[in-house]
Design a protein around this motif. Structure first.
Motif, mmCIF file in Angstrom:
data_model
loop_
_atom_site.group_PDB
_atom_site.id
_atom_site.type_symbol
_atom_site.label_atom_id
_atom_site.label_comp_id
_atom_site.label_asym_id
_atom_site.label_seq_id
_atom_site.Cartn_x
_atom_site.Cartn_y
_atom_site.Cartn_z
ATOM 1 N N VAL A 702 1.002 -1.167 0.026
ATOM 2 C CA VAL A 702 -0.052 0.007 0.104
ATOM 3 C C VAL A 702 1.191 1.155 0.087
ATOM 4 C CG1 VAL A 702 -1.205 1.344 1.725
ATOM 5 C CG2 VAL A 702 -1.616 -0.888 1.038
ATOM 6 N N GLU A 703 2.239 1.144 1.170
ATOM 7 C CA GLU A 703 2.684 2.719 1.277
ATOM 8 C C GLU A 703 3.699 2.420 -0.623
ATOM 9 O OE1 GLU A 703 6.620 4.202 3.554
ATOM 10 O OE2 GLU A 703 5.136 2.302 4.129
ATOM 11 N N THR A 704 4.076 1.784 -1.075
ATOM 12 C CA THR A 704 4.758 1.897 -2.172
ATOM 13 C C THR A 704 3.728 2.132 -3.144
ATOM 14 O OG1 THR A 704 6.487 0.147 -1.547
ATOM 15 C CG2 THR A 704 6.148 0.742 -4.123
ATOM 16 N N LEU A 705 2.864 1.716 -3.540
ATOM 17 C CA LEU A 705 1.794 1.887 -4.297
ATOM 18 C C LEU A 705 1.207 3.919 -4.745
ATOM 19 C CD1 LEU A 705 -0.066 -1.122 -4.967
ATOM 20 C CD2 LEU A 705 2.240 -0.204 -6.543
ATOM 21 N N ARG A 706 1.352 3.892 -3.275
ATOM 22 C CA ARG A 706 0.832 5.082 -3.061
ATOM 23 C C ARG A 706 1.801 6.243 -3.339
ATOM 24 N NH1 ARG A 706 -2.482 4.538 2.877
ATOM 25 N NH2 ARG A 706 -4.331 3.969 1.866
ATOM 26 N N ALA A 707 2.896 5.785 -3.316
ATOM 27 C CA ALA A 707 3.929 6.568 -4.009
ATOM 28 C C ALA A 707 4.323 6.544 -5.365
ATOM 29 C CB ALA A 707 5.061 5.603 -3.090
ATOM 30 N N ILE A 708 4.324 5.482 -6.198
ATOM 31 C CA ILE A 708 3.744 5.151 -7.411
ATOM 32 C C ILE A 708 2.769 6.059 -7.621
ATOM 33 C CG2 ILE A 708 3.386 4.147 -9.376
ATOM 34 C CD1 ILE A 708 6.368 3.392 -8.222
ATOM 35 N N ALA A 709 1.580 5.748 -6.706
ATOM 36 C CA ALA A 709 -0.155 6.996 -7.117
ATOM 37 C C ALA A 709 0.547 8.582 -7.232
ATOM 38 C CB ALA A 709 -0.484 6.566 -7.115
ATOM 39 N N ALA A 710 1.545 8.640 -6.842
ATOM 40 C CA ALA A 710 2.116 10.119 -6.582
ATOM 41 C C ALA A 710 2.172 10.957 -7.442
ATOM 42 C CB ALA A 710 2.238 10.335 -4.802
ATOM 43 N N LEU A 711 3.547 9.991 -8.156
ATOM 44 C CA LEU A 711 3.814 10.256 -8.919
ATOM 45 C C LEU A 711 3.417 10.270 -10.108
ATOM 46 C CD1 LEU A 711 6.961 7.669 -8.758
ATOM 47 C CD2 LEU A 711 6.702 10.253 -8.560
ATOM 48 N N GLY A 712 1.908 10.647 -10.298
ATOM 49 C CA GLY A 712 1.068 10.489 -11.634
ATOM 50 C C GLY A 712 1.596 9.396 -12.061
ATOM 51 N N VAL A 713 1.074 8.176 -11.828
ATOM 52 C CA VAL A 713 1.426 6.449 -12.761
ATOM 53 C C VAL A 713 0.468 6.016 -12.718
ATOM 54 C CG1 VAL A 713 2.581 4.905 -13.277
ATOM 55 C CG2 VAL A 713 3.677 6.582 -13.025
ATOM 56 N N HIS A 714 -0.518 5.301 -13.247
ATOM 57 C CA HIS A 714 -1.671 4.657 -12.905
ATOM 58 C C HIS A 714 -1.126 3.150 -12.970
ATOM 59 C CE1 HIS A 714 -4.097 7.463 -15.040
ATOM 60 N NE2 HIS A 714 -3.137 7.905 -16.158
ATOM 61 N N LEU A 715 -2.132 2.491 -12.351
ATOM 62 C CA LEU A 715 -1.788 1.405 -10.947
ATOM 63 C C LEU A 715 -2.781 0.637 -12.103
ATOM 64 C CD1 LEU A 715 -0.447 2.022 -8.586
ATOM 65 C CD2 LEU A 715 0.717 1.708 -9.579
ATOM 66 N N ALA A 716 -2.413 -1.043 -12.718
ATOM 67 C CA ALA A 716 -3.562 -1.746 -12.905
ATOM 68 C C ALA A 716 -2.659 -2.848 -12.106
ATOM 69 C CB ALA A 716 -3.401 -2.140 -14.703
ATOM 70 N N LEU A 717 -4.270 -3.670 -11.767
ATOM 71 C CA LEU A 717 -4.257 -5.156 -10.895
ATOM 72 C C LEU A 717 -4.759 -6.344 -11.953
ATOM 73 C CD1 LEU A 717 -4.016 -6.180 -8.808
ATOM 74 C CD2 LEU A 717 -6.041 -6.712 -8.571
ATOM 75 N N ASP A 718 -3.214 -7.144 -12.260
ATOM 76 C CA ASP A 718 -2.882 -7.740 -13.339
ATOM 77 C C ASP A 718 -4.084 -9.226 -13.186
ATOM 78 O OD1 ASP A 718 -2.156 -8.825 -16.464
ATOM 79 O OD2 ASP A 718 0.178 -9.220 -15.427
#
Length: 820
Positions: A702-718
């Motif tokens: 959760v912590e890592t993905l929130r940091a990635i999302a803060a960069l403006g990058v999208h996230l998908a669940l494969d």
């Protein structure tokens, strides 16, 4: 408070000293004091010896300076005679011979040989010079300057200029610097008077100027010497030095005063002829006498100083020697009183260290050593009991009581030496879910029951051991057929096991996969090699469905060797230009227009050709190489996406992220750096993470993905639908898209359950406002059904296979499939 602080500070010392007898305390404290005292005494004596050597070198300088000053005085007289025109001159042989003698004796110590040789040559050359009086005068001036320089050099080389005492320092200063100036300038005044009287008017004026300067030098030097003599008489403790120095200087002072008064009148009246020809003689005679007295006094002061240093060093050495003798006497007494008991204690300790815990020590004393012996005997007895217990624990598993890895490998090594041997590597199939769902206590109950069953049904084999976790090992050295033993193990461990008691009792089924490896009498195999081979065979049993046994054979050996080669090649491939992204199009579910690409790793192997992810991704994950490999694919794919944006803007890029990458502390920084280096807009990048990856450590994920999302990058669940995630977890993660796993898409039109799952995922995504991509689309029937369900995005071989970047332009120019 203060008392407690003092107790804490000195507690260790009080404890140590309190355990000694008074005699022992005295010896210990005496030694503690005498040892540093000895070091201090040695340092002090060494310092005194250094001071003696320093002062002795000064005495050598004084011995050298005395004849040099005498030679300077004689040379000044010879210069005057040369100026007056007397061809007979003043003999210098005696003074030169005196300096020759002292230089021969002291030059090796002071290093003055070359300097004296050069100066001697100038003096002799001046004495032998012919021609006009002025020329001979200049030659003598050169010689006098050389003598003055040599006098200064001797003082420097002999430490005289560094003398620490005021009285000796000022004597040295007068002898080395002031007297040569007086001798030179007194003679120069008489010589200039003669030259001025015989010179023309212009030259006479210059001579008068020189006389005035010389007079000033004499007056200033006399004043400096007067202050020095005052300091000497005020500071020296030697009455003889005070009287001699004062009387000798009085004569010199009077002579200089008279000469300077005469010079002052002559210069003022411009009548140099009134300066008597022998006007400098009285000053030179007094200066020569003062030089002799100063040298004698200086030598005496240095001698007294050396005697003082020697006396102090001798006294300290004597006191230190007596203290050392006393300490040695006391130490011998201490040694004789405690050495025999200590030897017996040490002998017992050596025996114990060698493994003999039956030894006991007997000390027949009434001091503290008897308590030490008693404590030692008690400690050895306890150690013997503990060692016996630890020997069991060190070689056996504490939970099951079976031999552990250390003992199993040792027994396997012994068996290998005897001949044919086989091992069975057992790994439980469904043990982790029991630990996760029922707790470790239930897991321990299962392991204990597994160990009991193995030892019960395999009582005829050589060894049954627990290696670690849910891994067990069976060593067969008899007539058993390992395959039959393995079948028996699989059958026995497949029976249900009851955990807990009463209302908490649960029945669980574990099962096991078994790998078999033979040694066949090979002397090259190590125990670790054989266990490794059995482990590899066990993994093949897992891959072929679990609950079965497999034998390690040449095929597996080849596979292992290939795996090792592949691992080494992969290390070189990463960063070597062999790992490249291929891109598979993602299309709009309505128009079939390409809206983006997914980057998939491919390996252009130099000998094996193009390798797909199945050939190296799993190996990269197991070896940790997936982190640099993933970073390389991300960087290349983003750079390519930037190039596409110039001509075909708006298309998004998807890149897979492995669990090890997500867990790497530098992952967020890596993504940020790639975006910064390539210039790709963050909203054009989507990172795909599997459900299994997220479940490994949800908090960190959760912590890592929130940091990635803060960069403006999208996230998908494969691969959505194949993992264990719940709706609660799905809401916690900042995921914006779901990718329906290809296994469910493949069942469309063939499996109602797969169709129901796909429909459920589409409805769920609409309810949660998530984007959806259906993977593995290969048929028109699948497309039609997905469109009827409202699937917005699709991806699969129907639209295009993964292809290198250079083929993308050709693919985009070709006619795209038209959706009915």
């Amino acid at each position: 408070m203060v008392i407690r602080a003092i107790g804490a500070l000195f507690g260790a010392a009080a404890t140590l000293i309190g355990r000694l007898r008074y005699a022992q305390k005295f010896v210990v404290v005496g030694l503690v004091l005498l040892i540093p005292l000895g070091f201090v005494a040695a340092a002090y004596v060494g310092l005194q010896r250094n001071q003696i050597a320093f002062s002795a070198k000064e005495r050598n300088g004084v011995a050298y300076l005395a004849p040099l000053v005498a030679l300077a005085a004689r040379t000044a007289q010879a210069r005057h005679v040369a100026v007056t025109g007397d061809r007979a001159g003043v003999p210098l042989d005696g003074e030169i011979a005196a300096v020759d003698a002292v230089d021969h004796r002291l030059a090796p110590k002071l290093g003055t040989g070359d300097a004296w040789a050069a100066t001697r040559g100038l003096v002799v050359a001046a004495h032998q010079a012919t021609g006009a009086a002025s020329a001979r005068y200049e030659a003598y001036n050169t010689a006098m300057q050389a003598l003055s320089d040599l006098i200064v050099r001797v003082g420097d080389l002999s430490n005289l200029t560094l003398d620490p005492d005021l009285d000796s320092y000022y004597l040295m200063d007068t002898l080395q610097f002031r007297l040569p100036v007086v001798l030179d300038n007194a003679g120069r005044a008489a010589d200039l008077a003669v030259l001025a009287a015989a010179a023309p008017a212009t030259a006479g004026t210059q001579a008068l100027i020189d006389l005035g300067l010389t007079n000033g030098v004499l007056a200033a030097t006399r004043a400096t010497m007067a202050r020095a003599v005052t300091t000497i008489t005020a500071t020296t403790a030697e009455a003889d030095v005070r009287s001699r120095t004062g009387a000798s200087f009085d004569r010199l002072n009077s002579a200089i005063t008279r000469l300077t008064a005469t010079l002052t009148t002559a210069v003022k009246d411009r009548r140099p002829a009134e300066i008597p020809a022998d006007g400098a003689g009285a000053v030179q005679a007094a200066a020569t006498d003062f030089a002799a007295q100063a040298a004698t006094s200086l030598d005496r002061l240095l001698e007294i100083r050396i005697d003082g240093f020697s006396g102090r060093a001798d006294r300290v050495e004597l006191a230190t020697g007596l203290a050392a003798l006393l300490a040695a006497y006391l130490f011998v007494g201490f040694y004789l009183s405690v050495a025999p008991p200590i030897r017996r204690i040490v002998a017992t300790l050596h025996a114990v260290a060698g493994g003999d815990l039956t030894q006991r020590v007997a000390v027949e004393t009434r001091d503290e050593l008897s308590f030490v012996a008693q404590a030692l005997n008690e400690t050895v007895a306890k150690t013997e009991a503990a060692t016996n217990r630890l020997a069991q624990e060190a070689t056996h598993d504490t939970l099951t009581g079976l031999p552990n890895r250390v003992l199993a490998l040792d027994r396997l090594g012994q068996a290998l030496k005897r001949g044919r041997v086989s091992v069975l590597f057992i790994d439980l199939d469904r043990f982790k879910p029991i630990n996760d769902s029922l707790g470790h206590h239930a897991g321990d109950q299962v392991l204990i029951e597994i160990a009991r069953r193995l030892t019960t049904v395999l009582h005829g084999v050589d060894t049954v051991a627990r290696l670690a976790g849910d891994e067990f090992l069976v060593i067969c050295t008899g007539a058993e057929v390992p395959e039959n033993v393995a079948e028996l193990i699989v059958a026995e461990l497949s029976r249900p096991i009851v955990t807990g008691t009463g209302a908490a009792a649960r029945e669980v089924t574990v099962g096991a996969s078994v790998g078999i490896a033979y040694a066949h009498g090979s002397t090259e195999l190590t125990p670790e090699d054989l266990v490794r081979d059995a482990d590899v065979a066990m993994y093949r049993a897992k891959q072929r469905g679990r609950g079965r046994a497999e034998v390690f054979d040449d095929t597996l050996r080849t596979a292992v060797e290939l795996r090792l080669r592949t691992q080494e090649d992969l290390r070189h491939a990463i960063g070597g230009g062999q790992i490249r992204p291929h891109f598979q199009p993602i299309v709009d579910g309505v128009t079939a227009a390409v809206v983006g690409f997914e980057a998939l790793a491919r390996w252009q192997h130099p000998t094996r050709g193009l390798l797909g992810p199945a050939d190296f991704i799993e190996l990269a994950e197991e070896t940790g190489l997936i982190v640099p490999l993933g970073a390389e694919i991300l960087a290349q794919a983003c750079a390519q996406a930037v190039r596409w944006q110039r001509d075909r803007p708006g298309r998004r890029l998807s890149v897979n992220v492995a669990g090890a990458q997500l867990a790497d502390p530098s992952f967020v920084a890596t993504v940020s750096a790639v975006l910064g280096d390539t210039g790709l807009e963050p909203h054009l990048l989507s990172l795909e993470i599997t459900e299994t990856t997220l479940m490994a450590d949800t908090e960190a994920a959760v912590e890592t993905l929130r940091a990635i999302a803060a960069l403006g990058v999208h996230l998908a669940l494969d691969d959505f639908g194949t993992g264990y995630s719940s709706l609660t977890y799905l809401r916690r993660f900042p995921v914006e898209a779901l990718k329906i796993d290809r296994s469910f898409v493949a069942g469309i039109g063939q499996d109602r359950e797969d169709e129901a799952i796909v429909g459920m995922i589409l409805n769920l995504s609409r309810a949660l406002g998530l984007q959806v991509v259906a993977e593995g689309v290969e048929t028109a029937e699948q497309i039609d059904q997905l469109r009827r369900w409202g699937c917005p995005l699709m991806q699969g071989f129907y639209f295009g296979r993964p292809m290198p970047a250079e083929q993308i332009e050709q693919f985009l120019e070709a006619p795209q499939p038209v959706l009915s």
